[in-house]
Motif scaffolding. Structure first.
Motif, short mmCIF file in Angstrom:
data_model
loop_
_atom_site.label_atom_id
_atom_site.label_comp_id
_atom_site.label_asym_id
_atom_site.label_seq_id
_atom_site.Cartn_x
_atom_site.Cartn_y
_atom_site.Cartn_z
N THR A 18 0.83 -1.20 0.00
CA THR A 18 0.00 0.00 0.00
C THR A 18 0.86 1.25 0.00
O THR A 18 0.54 2.23 -0.69
N LEU A 19 1.97 1.24 0.75
CA LEU A 19 2.85 2.40 0.75
C LEU A 19 3.46 2.64 -0.62
O LEU A 19 3.49 3.77 -1.11
N ALA A 20 3.93 1.58 -1.27
CA ALA A 20 4.49 1.72 -2.61
C ALA A 20 3.45 2.26 -3.58
O ALA A 20 3.75 3.13 -4.42
N ASP A 21 2.22 1.79 -3.46
CA ASP A 21 1.16 2.22 -4.36
C ASP A 21 0.84 3.69 -4.16
O ASP A 21 0.67 4.44 -5.13
N VAL A 22 0.75 4.12 -2.90
CA VAL A 22 0.46 5.53 -2.61
C VAL A 22 1.60 6.43 -3.11
O VAL A 22 1.36 7.48 -3.72
N LEU A 23 2.83 6.02 -2.87
CA LEU A 23 3.97 6.83 -3.32
C LEU A 23 4.01 6.92 -4.84
O LEU A 23 4.26 8.01 -5.40
N ARG A 24 3.77 5.84 -5.52
CA ARG A 24 3.78 5.86 -6.98
C ARG A 24 2.65 6.71 -7.53
O ARG A 24 2.83 7.43 -8.53
N ALA A 25 1.49 6.66 -6.87
CA ALA A 25 0.35 7.46 -7.32
C ALA A 25 0.64 8.95 -7.22
O ALA A 25 0.05 9.76 -7.96
N ARG A 26 1.58 9.31 -6.35
CA ARG A 26 1.95 10.72 -6.19
C ARG A 26 3.12 11.12 -7.08
O ARG A 26 3.64 12.23 -6.96
N GLY A 27 3.53 10.22 -7.94
CA GLY A 27 4.57 10.55 -8.91
C GLY A 27 5.99 10.25 -8.48
O GLY A 27 6.94 10.59 -9.21
N HIS A 28 6.16 9.58 -7.35
CA HIS A 28 7.50 9.24 -6.88
C HIS A 28 8.01 8.00 -7.60
O HIS A 28 7.24 7.09 -7.93
N ARG A 29 9.32 7.95 -7.79
CA ARG A 29 9.96 6.75 -8.36
C ARG A 29 10.21 5.78 -7.21
O ARG A 29 10.91 6.11 -6.26
N VAL A 30 9.64 4.57 -7.34
CA VAL A 30 9.68 3.60 -6.26
C VAL A 30 10.31 2.30 -6.77
O VAL A 30 10.03 1.86 -7.89
N LEU A 31 11.13 1.69 -5.92
CA LEU A 31 11.69 0.37 -6.20
C LEU A 31 11.44 -0.49 -4.98
O LEU A 31 11.71 -0.07 -3.84
N VAL A 32 10.90 -1.71 -5.19
CA VAL A 32 10.55 -2.60 -4.09
C VAL A 32 11.29 -3.92 -4.24
O VAL A 32 11.32 -4.51 -5.34
N TYR A 33 11.88 -4.38 -3.13
CA TYR A 33 12.48 -5.71 -3.07
C TYR A 33 11.61 -6.59 -2.19
O TYR A 33 11.26 -6.21 -1.07
N ASP A 34 11.28 -7.78 -2.69
CA ASP A 34 10.50 -8.73 -1.91
C ASP A 34 10.75 -10.13 -2.46
O ASP A 34 10.65 -10.33 -3.68
N PRO A 35 11.08 -11.11 -1.60
CA PRO A 35 11.38 -12.45 -2.11
C PRO A 35 10.16 -13.23 -2.57
O PRO A 35 10.29 -14.25 -3.24
N GLY A 36 8.96 -12.79 -2.19
CA GLY A 36 7.75 -13.47 -2.65
C GLY A 36 7.46 -14.76 -1.91
O GLY A 36 7.49 -15.83 -2.50
N GLN A 37 7.14 -14.65 -0.62
CA GLN A 37 6.84 -15.81 0.19
C GLN A 37 5.34 -16.06 0.23
O GLN A 37 4.57 -15.20 0.67
N ALA A 38 4.92 -17.25 -0.19
CA ALA A 38 3.49 -17.57 -0.24
C ALA A 38 2.87 -17.64 1.14
O ALA A 38 1.66 -17.45 1.29
N ASN A 39 3.68 -17.93 2.17
CA ASN A 39 3.14 -18.07 3.52
C ASN A 39 3.40 -16.84 4.37
O ASN A 39 3.44 -16.93 5.60
N SER A 40 3.57 -15.69 3.75
CA SER A 40 3.71 -14.46 4.52
C SER A 40 2.42 -14.18 5.26
O SER A 40 1.34 -14.67 4.88
N ALA A 41 2.50 -13.38 6.33
CA ALA A 41 1.30 -13.09 7.13
C ALA A 41 0.21 -12.48 6.27
O ALA A 41 -0.98 -12.81 6.41
#
Length: 358
Positions: free
Chosen positions: A17-40
């Motif tokens: 949600t934070l990445a989405d809000v920042l991008r919607a405001r025109g900021h350049r965003v880069l996200v790192y995430d390993p992609g765990q299916a069992n994340s909370a």
């Protein structure tokens, strides 16, 4: 060298949600995430409940957080032409005359009254529901399909190139007064930790009072149980369609066994039998680890000594309700347009930071 305004570590409900809000405001965003299916976030049933617990306690800032969350998820539905948010009544079942009386005494007061649609002191005769002492009908809540929502945002991130399915190595970050450099390949004005429970091992934020808390949920088939509402009594029962329900959740403090357990399955099945005497079949079970905080409040805001580094998390079991509003709050703070709420600020725990750490 890749340049960005904000580098986020983690794409669970807080980071997404934070990445989405920042991008919607025109900021350049880069996200790192390993992609765990069992994340909370991927395991969660996504319940948004304004009133919870035996004490009938109003959720923190519910009158502000719930409308913000509902508006945000509806906007995402329009954007992706998918259904994510179901606003539905929540029926809190009274377990005894004493609980019935306690709720009746509180429900007329504001702000509780804003979320209590009606009360019944007799069995409402919902199909399959055992409620001899009645219950409270709660409004303005519902549930979010978190896994599907995160998948939609991640798919967009893959296409646009701002989401990298990689583990992030904090030892490769170098901070300075202008920002940070990561692995000699990425330059960012600001880095934000959104790692969830994994932040307990973070070299910069491991001193925060985060305690991993494991939760398990069951998916059950119960064809004759009423699907018109969420049920709540010692467990939540969330309708997911086709005669299926998600039942949760357990709370296990460390040490706990990794993954699903027979104990968790038995506990949740027993809780469901208190709510209904209908036969049901368990068709799935999942477990995730929540980032719980000592005082049950989220943690957002800047690191006390490292410039251009912030934290966003500690949402516990309230992630879907907290994330949208706190994302806008932190986004506003990052550009100097708001102050972090004191009760949610990392700064309330600054005294815990050991000397020489971070």
């Amino acid at each position: 060298m890749t340049d960005c305004d904000f580098l986020l570590v983690g794409h669970g409900i807080a980071g997404a949600t934070l990445a989405d809000v920042l991008r919607a405001r025109g900021h350049r965003v880069l996200v790192y995430d390993p992609g765990q299916a069992n994340s909370a976030s991927n395991v969660a049933a996504g319940l948004m409940n304004p009133v919870a617990g035996k004490r009938f306690a109003l959720s923190w800032r519910a009158e502000e957080l719930l409308p913000a969350a509902a508006a945000y998820y509806r906007a995402l539905e329009q954007r992706y032409s998918q259904s994510f948010f179901t606003e539905t009544p929540i029926f809190k079942i009274f377990g005894s005359p004493e609980e019935q009386n306690a709720v009746l005494a509180r429900s007329a007061d504001r702000p509780w009254g804003d979320f209590v649609a009606s009360l019944t002191t007799t069995d409402p005769n919902l199909p399959g529901v055992h409620a001899p002492f009645g219950g409270a009908w709660l409004q303005h809540g519902g549930h979010v399909a978190v896994r599907e929502l995160l998948a939609a945002l991640a798919a967009e991130g893959h296409r646009a190139g701002w989401l990298r399915r990689e583990s992030f190595d904090w030892t490769q970050v170098q901070f300075d007064s202008e920002g940070a450099t990561y692995a000699g390949q990425v330059r960012s004005r600001h880095v934000i930790c959104c790692e969830g429970a994994a932040a307990v091992r973070n070299p910069y934020f491991g001193w925060l009072p985060l305690t991993p808390n494991q939760g398990e949920v069951l998916d059950v088939e119960c064809a004759d149980l009423s699907p018109a509402q969420v049920l709540n009594r010692g467990a939540y029962v969330v309708p997911v369609g086709g005669g299926r329900f998600r039942v949760g959740a357990t709370y296990r403090w460390p040490p706990f066994a990794p993954g699903i357990t027979a104990v968790g399955r038995e506990e949740l099945a027993a809780r469901l039998t208190v709510i209904t005497d209908l036969p049901f079949a368990v068709v799935g079970q999942r477990a995730g680890v929540r980032p719980a905080v000592r005082d049950r409040r989220p943690l957002i805001g800047p690191h006390p000594t490292v410039p251009n580094l912030s934290f966003c998390g500690g949402y516990g079991s309230k992630g879907v309700m907290l994330a949208p509003r706190l994302a806008t709050l932190l986004a506003d703070w990052l550009v100097g347009e708001a102050e972090i709420w004191p009760e949610a600020s990392v700064q309330r725990y600054n005294a815990l930071q050991p000397a020489g750490v971070g």
